[in-house]
Design a protein around this motif. Sequence first.
Motif, mmCIF file in Angstrom:
data_model
loop_
_atom_site.group_PDB
_atom_site.id
_atom_site.type_symbol
_atom_site.label_atom_id
_atom_site.label_comp_id
_atom_site.label_asym_id
_atom_site.label_seq_id
_atom_site.Cartn_x
_atom_site.Cartn_y
_atom_site.Cartn_z
ATOM 1 N N ILE A 8 0.853 -1.191 0.000
ATOM 2 C CA ILE A 8 0.000 0.000 0.000
ATOM 3 C C ILE A 8 0.884 1.234 0.000
ATOM 4 C CG2 ILE A 8 -1.750 1.315 1.252
ATOM 5 C CD1 ILE A 8 -2.710 -1.330 2.451
ATOM 6 N N ASP A 9 0.718 2.051 -1.023
ATOM 7 C CA ASP A 9 1.417 3.328 -1.093
ATOM 8 C C ASP A 9 0.466 4.377 -0.517
ATOM 9 O OD1 ASP A 9 2.710 5.690 -1.700
ATOM 10 O OD2 ASP A 9 3.351 5.005 -3.681
ATOM 11 N N VAL A 10 0.699 4.724 0.726
ATOM 12 C CA VAL A 10 -0.188 5.634 1.452
ATOM 13 C C VAL A 10 -0.194 7.027 0.829
ATOM 14 C CG1 VAL A 10 -0.616 6.663 3.735
ATOM 15 C CG2 VAL A 10 0.174 4.323 3.558
ATOM 16 N N ARG A 11 0.865 7.358 0.118
ATOM 17 C CA ARG A 11 0.953 8.688 -0.494
ATOM 18 C C ARG A 11 -0.153 8.922 -1.511
ATOM 19 N NH1 ARG A 11 6.972 7.878 -2.535
ATOM 20 N NH2 ARG A 11 5.853 6.050 -3.302
ATOM 21 N N THR A 12 -0.731 7.848 -2.035
ATOM 22 C CA THR A 12 -1.773 7.982 -3.057
ATOM 23 C C THR A 12 -3.184 7.957 -2.473
ATOM 24 O OG1 THR A 12 -1.920 5.610 -3.466
ATOM 25 C CG2 THR A 12 -0.281 6.831 -4.740
ATOM 26 N N MET A 35 2.733 -7.290 4.724
ATOM 27 C CA MET A 35 2.317 -6.219 3.836
ATOM 28 C C MET A 35 3.368 -5.117 3.877
ATOM 29 S SD MET A 35 -0.843 -4.515 6.004
ATOM 30 C CE MET A 35 -1.010 -3.007 5.072
ATOM 31 N N GLU A 36 3.508 -4.444 2.756
ATOM 32 C CA GLU A 36 4.441 -3.333 2.660
ATOM 33 C C GLU A 36 3.655 -2.034 2.697
ATOM 34 O OE1 GLU A 36 7.973 -1.899 -0.332
ATOM 35 O OE2 GLU A 36 6.119 -2.635 -1.219
ATOM 36 N N LEU A 37 4.146 -1.095 3.477
ATOM 37 C CA LEU A 37 3.533 0.221 3.591
ATOM 38 C C LEU A 37 4.558 1.247 3.129
ATOM 39 C CD1 LEU A 37 1.060 1.798 4.731
ATOM 40 C CD2 LEU A 37 2.319 1.931 6.868
ATOM 41 N N ILE A 38 4.158 2.124 2.213
ATOM 42 C CA ILE A 38 5.043 3.161 1.691
ATOM 43 C C ILE A 38 4.430 4.511 2.027
ATOM 44 C CG2 ILE A 38 6.141 4.112 -0.373
ATOM 45 C CD1 ILE A 38 5.583 1.262 -1.640
ATOM 46 N N ILE A 72 7.762 0.299 5.353
ATOM 47 C CA ILE A 72 7.580 -0.524 6.538
ATOM 48 C C ILE A 72 6.986 -1.856 6.117
ATOM 49 C CG2 ILE A 72 6.292 -0.749 8.713
ATOM 50 C CD1 ILE A 72 6.857 2.665 7.364
ATOM 51 N N VAL A 73 7.454 -2.917 6.763
ATOM 52 C CA VAL A 73 6.847 -4.235 6.593
ATOM 53 C C VAL A 73 6.057 -4.519 7.858
ATOM 54 C CG1 VAL A 73 7.238 -6.697 6.336
ATOM 55 C CG2 VAL A 73 8.731 -5.077 5.174
ATOM 56 N N ILE A 74 4.791 -4.854 7.686
ATOM 57 C CA ILE A 74 3.937 -5.246 8.809
ATOM 58 C C ILE A 74 3.583 -6.708 8.603
ATOM 59 C CG2 ILE A 74 1.824 -4.784 10.101
ATOM 60 C CD1 ILE A 74 1.858 -1.952 8.796
#
Length: 77
Positions: A8-12, A35-38, A72-74
Motif C-alpha cells: 500500500i502506497d499511502v501517499r496515493t 504487507m508493505e507500507l510506503i 515498513i513491513v507489517i
Amino acid sequence: MSNFATSIDVRTLERGSKKDIIFEAFEKLNLDEKMELINDHDPRPLYQYFMSKVPEKFKWEYLEQGPEVWRIVITKK
C-alpha cells in the motif's frame, strides 16, 4: 516476485481514509503474511494505533526511513 501479500502506497490515498484502508488490508492477511507500507513520513501514529488494537499480533519493521520515503513491513502474527 515480491514477498508481500499486499503493498500500500499511502501517499496515493485520500487523507482521512488511510488508517482504515491499511488496517483492513492487515486484517485480511493470513498468519505470517507481510504487507508493505510506503509513506512520505514516519507513520508512527499508525504504529501506536496497531499497538492499541492488536498489540501482540503484528511485527513492525522499517525497510527505509526517509528522508523522503518510509517503507515498513507489517507482519501478521
